[in-house]
Write an enzyme that holds these catalytic residues in place. Structure first.
Site, PDB file in Angstrom:
ATOM      1  N   TYR A   2     -24.323  14.330 -17.862  1.00 59.37           N
ATOM      2  CA  TYR A   2     -24.967  13.688 -19.024  1.00 59.37           C
ATOM      3  C   TYR A   2     -25.313  12.217 -18.813  1.00 59.37           C
ATOM      4  O   TYR A   2     -25.817  11.571 -19.723  1.00 59.37           O
ATOM      5  CB  TYR A   2     -24.071  13.826 -20.271  1.00 59.37           C
ATOM      6  CG  TYR A   2     -22.644  13.337 -20.081  1.00 59.37           C
ATOM      7  CD1 TYR A   2     -22.346  11.991 -20.118  1.00 59.37           C
ATOM      8  CD2 TYR A   2     -21.605  14.232 -19.862  1.00 59.37           C
ATOM      9  CE1 TYR A   2     -21.048  11.543 -19.933  1.00 59.37           C
ATOM     10  CE2 TYR A   2     -20.315  13.803 -19.673  1.00 59.37           C
ATOM     11  CZ  TYR A   2     -20.036  12.453 -19.717  1.00 59.37           C
ATOM     12  OH  TYR A   2     -18.756  12.009 -19.525  1.00 59.37           O
ATOM     13  N   LYS A   3     -25.022  11.684 -17.608  1.00 57.27           N
ATOM     14  CA  LYS A   3     -25.370  10.282 -17.363  1.00 57.27           C
ATOM     15  C   LYS A   3     -26.778  10.232 -16.754  1.00 57.27           C
ATOM     16  O   LYS A   3     -27.738  10.536 -17.436  1.00 57.27           O
ATOM     17  CB  LYS A   3     -24.288   9.633 -16.497  1.00 57.27           C
ATOM     18  CG  LYS A   3     -22.965   9.500 -17.275  1.00 57.27           C
ATOM     19  CD  LYS A   3     -21.818   8.949 -16.482  1.00 57.27           C
ATOM     20  CE  LYS A   3     -20.575   8.853 -17.369  1.00 57.27           C
ATOM     21  NZ  LYS A   3     -19.337   8.587 -16.626  1.00 57.27           N
ATOM     22  N   ASP A  25     -15.707  10.741  -6.840  1.00 55.50           N
ATOM     23  CA  ASP A  25     -16.272  10.912  -8.172  1.00 55.50           C
ATOM     24  C   ASP A  25     -17.661  10.270  -8.164  1.00 55.50           C
ATOM     25  O   ASP A  25     -17.793   9.074  -7.871  1.00 55.50           O
ATOM     26  CB  ASP A  25     -15.362  10.246  -9.220  1.00 55.50           C
ATOM     27  CG  ASP A  25     -15.833  10.520 -10.643  1.00 55.50           C
ATOM     28  OD1 ASP A  25     -17.053  10.712 -10.845  1.00 55.50           O
ATOM     29  OD2 ASP A  25     -14.980  10.531 -11.550  1.00 55.50           O
ATOM     30  N   PHE A  80     -12.167   4.701 -13.473  1.00 52.43           N
ATOM     31  CA  PHE A  80     -12.291   5.105 -14.877  1.00 52.43           C
ATOM     32  C   PHE A  80     -10.960   5.743 -15.295  1.00 52.43           C
ATOM     33  O   PHE A  80     -10.421   6.576 -14.560  1.00 52.43           O
ATOM     34  CB  PHE A  80     -13.443   6.106 -14.979  1.00 52.43           C
ATOM     35  CG  PHE A  80     -13.866   6.427 -16.373  1.00 52.43           C
ATOM     36  CD1 PHE A  80     -14.776   5.616 -17.032  1.00 52.43           C
ATOM     37  CD2 PHE A  80     -13.381   7.542 -17.022  1.00 52.43           C
ATOM     38  CE1 PHE A  80     -15.188   5.923 -18.327  1.00 52.43           C
ATOM     39  CE2 PHE A  80     -13.785   7.851 -18.314  1.00 52.43           C
ATOM     40  CZ  PHE A  80     -14.691   7.043 -18.971  1.00 52.43           C
ATOM     41  N   ARG A 140     -22.783  -3.908 -20.282  1.00 50.47           N
ATOM     42  CA  ARG A 140     -23.378  -3.140 -19.171  1.00 50.47           C
ATOM     43  C   ARG A 140     -24.817  -2.765 -19.518  1.00 50.47           C
ATOM     44  O   ARG A 140     -25.099  -2.301 -20.626  1.00 50.47           O
ATOM     45  CB  ARG A 140     -22.593  -1.846 -18.907  1.00 50.47           C
ATOM     46  CG  ARG A 140     -21.210  -2.049 -18.360  1.00 50.47           C
ATOM     47  CD  ARG A 140     -20.626  -0.714 -17.878  1.00 50.47           C
ATOM     48  NE  ARG A 140     -20.765   0.360 -18.869  1.00 50.47           N
ATOM     49  CZ  ARG A 140     -20.392   1.605 -18.671  1.00 50.47           C
ATOM     50  NH1 ARG A 140     -19.869   1.970 -17.502  1.00 50.47           N
ATOM     51  NH2 ARG A 140     -20.529   2.518 -19.610  1.00 50.47           N
TER      52      ARG A 140
HETATM   53  C1  LIG Z   1     -18.197   9.039 -17.244  1.00 48.65           C
HETATM   54  C2  LIG Z   1     -17.055   9.224 -16.301  1.00 48.65           C
HETATM   55  C3  LIG Z   1     -16.181  10.301 -16.448  1.00 48.65           C
HETATM   56  C4  LIG Z   1     -16.330  11.240 -17.610  1.00 48.65           C
HETATM   57  O1  LIG Z   1     -15.437  12.295 -17.572  1.00 48.65           O
HETATM   58  P1  LIG Z   1     -15.618  13.531 -18.565  1.00 48.65           P
HETATM   59  O2  LIG Z   1     -14.488  14.387 -18.255  1.00 48.65           O
HETATM   60  O3  LIG Z   1     -16.956  14.159 -18.274  1.00 48.65           O
HETATM   61  O4  LIG Z   1     -15.576  12.993 -19.953  1.00 48.65           O
HETATM   62  C5  LIG Z   1     -15.183  10.463 -15.501  1.00 48.65           C
HETATM   63  N1  LIG Z   1     -15.051   9.599 -14.472  1.00 48.65           N
HETATM   64  C6  LIG Z   1     -15.869   8.543 -14.311  1.00 48.65           C
HETATM   65  C7  LIG Z   1     -15.697   7.626 -13.149  1.00 48.65           C
HETATM   66  C8  LIG Z   1     -16.885   8.315 -15.233  1.00 48.65           C
HETATM   67  O5  LIG Z   1     -17.694   7.267 -15.092  1.00 48.65           O
END
Ligand SMILES: *Cc1c(COP(=O)(O)O)cnc(C)c1O
Length: 393
Positions: free
Chosen positions: A221-222, A196, A127, A370
């Site tokens: 929040y996921k 992560d 990400f 997705r």
């Molecule tokens: C959703 C997600 C994030 C989100 O990061 P925030 O700092 O909470 O906005 C980070 N890394 C990955 C791999 C994600 O899927």
């Protein structure tokens, strides 16, 4: 198999699903089919109640007294509620900030523990925020960022590597990386590992203790359903708790915040990974949504997650493969997280038009749709309805 057969099969599976009752915890609007819990989990009734109680009682009536009565302990309390979901021991996870900031704290801590090393290894398909954070840590320490594909990570780790970071479940394909192998190779070379768990926590089992990962971070929040902007979490291995520091040393990470000392002394244990005041309302919502996980095991969640995604893959073969959709996720269920990605040339427009009909998924460029299947609220019938919408697009 006809769609009619598929609906009959779904009815059978739903009737024997031990997690089916969990759906009653979620306030999903009538007529909405939700397949985006991998981006934003839906509202739980418990979160709404907890927010109401916090606002009306703890904030309005108790005012500042609520800090001592309830709020100060919340980051650790919520961390301890998340811990069993990721195989962590009590008092090794804390809830704070967002995933990006926690990743930054973990990478800084790791690099500081390996001052003689010159490289950070990252998954190039991670990400983007994870890559940006790694770039920034690398440039601040004058380190080289070694960005490679998931399959190349183990081979890229060397005696020069300070830290390796990757996302356990790929946000695009849902592919599960080989955490055992990558963590082991990192440790064999004396490097530290930061996982992560953004698409893992609450959906895919992870055993932080058994893997002996050094750090892990993840989202609230996921699949944890904490609500928009719910705070994230950070895990630190017990053996590192007393020896690691973090760059954002604020008063909440101080050994005695209310002594208001001029010099920083880190709190013993995981609390040193806090920085400043907790986001009480968001954290309350997350604390409440986590209650839905009590009485449910990660093994049950994983079993249903694999069954839901496998059912969707079966329907893909039957109804969608011939209509221009391609499979963007691993076919083997054990290699797949809790969403399925489909390639489709008109994917963006299709996601938008389905949303108008109350069928909510998401899109990642260039052409990936997705579909998140959350075992606590998605049913097998939902899966067939989704396939039907896609087949009739
Ligand atoms: C959703 C997600 C994030 C989100 O990061 P925030 O700092 O909470 O906005 C980070 N890394 C990955 C791999 C994600 O899927």
């Amino acid at each position: 198999m006809t769609l009619h057969d598929a609906f009959a099969k779904a009815a059978q599976l739903d009737a024997h699903d031990p997690l089916a009752v969990q759906r009653a915890h979620f306030d999903i609007p009538d007529g909405t089919l939700y397949f985006d819990g991998n981006s934003l989990g839906p509202l739980t009734f418990r979160s709404r109640e907890a927010l109401h109680q916090t606002i009306e009682h703890e904030w309005r009536e108790r005012l500042i007294r609520s800090w001592n009565e309830n709020w100060l302990d919340m980051p650790l309390r919520v961390g301890n509620a998340i811990a069993p979901l990721i195989g962590a021991a009590t008092n090794t996870v804390i809830c704070a900030d967002n995933t990006s900031i926690n990743l930054s704290k973990a990478l800084h801590a790791a690099v500081a523990l390996r001052p003689d090393r010159t490289e950070i290894v990252v998954d190039i398909n991670n990400f983007p925020t994870d890559i940006y954070i790694a770039q920034s840590v690398a440039s601040q320490y004058g380190l080289t960022l070694v960005a490679v594909t998931a399959d190349e990570i183990a081979g890229a780790i060397s005696q020069n590597t300070a830290v390796v970071t990757a996302t356990h479940v790929d946000y695009r394909s849902a592919r599960i990386l080989n955490a055992e192998e990558i963590t082991r190779v990192a440790h064999q070379h004396g490097a530290l590992m930061v996982w992560d768990l953004a698409h893992t926590a609450g959906a895919v089992p992870f055993d932080a203790q058994q893997l002996d990962t050094d750090f892990a971070v993840g989202c609230g929040y996921k699949y944890l359903n904490g609500g928009p902007g719910a705070p994230a979490f950070i895990y630190v291995a017990p053996r590192l708790l007393e020896v690691s520091g973090q760059p954002l040393q604020g008063w909440w990470g101080h050994a005695e915040p209310f002594q208001f000392e001029v010099d920083y002394r880190p709190a013993p244990g995981i609390s040193r990974f806090l920085t400043g005041t907790a986001n009480v309302l968001s954290m309350k919502s997350l604390e409440a949504s986590l209650e839905v996980f009590s009485g449910v095991t990660m093994a049950q969640i994983r079993e249903k997650s694999m069954a839901l995604t496998s059912f969707f893959v079966e329907l893909f073969d039957q109804f969608l493969a011939a209509k221009g959709f391609t499979m963007g996720s691993p076919r083997a269920p054990e290699q797949r997280g809790s969403h399925v990605a489909l390639g489709f040339a008109g994917g963006k427009a299709l996601v938008e038009s389905m949303a108008e009909r109350g069928v909510i998924a998401d899109f990642r460029p260039p052409d990936l749709m997705r579909f998140g299947f959350a075992p606590l609220y998605n049913s097998y019938a939902d899966v067939v309805k989704l396939a039907e919408h896609l087949a009739n697009h």
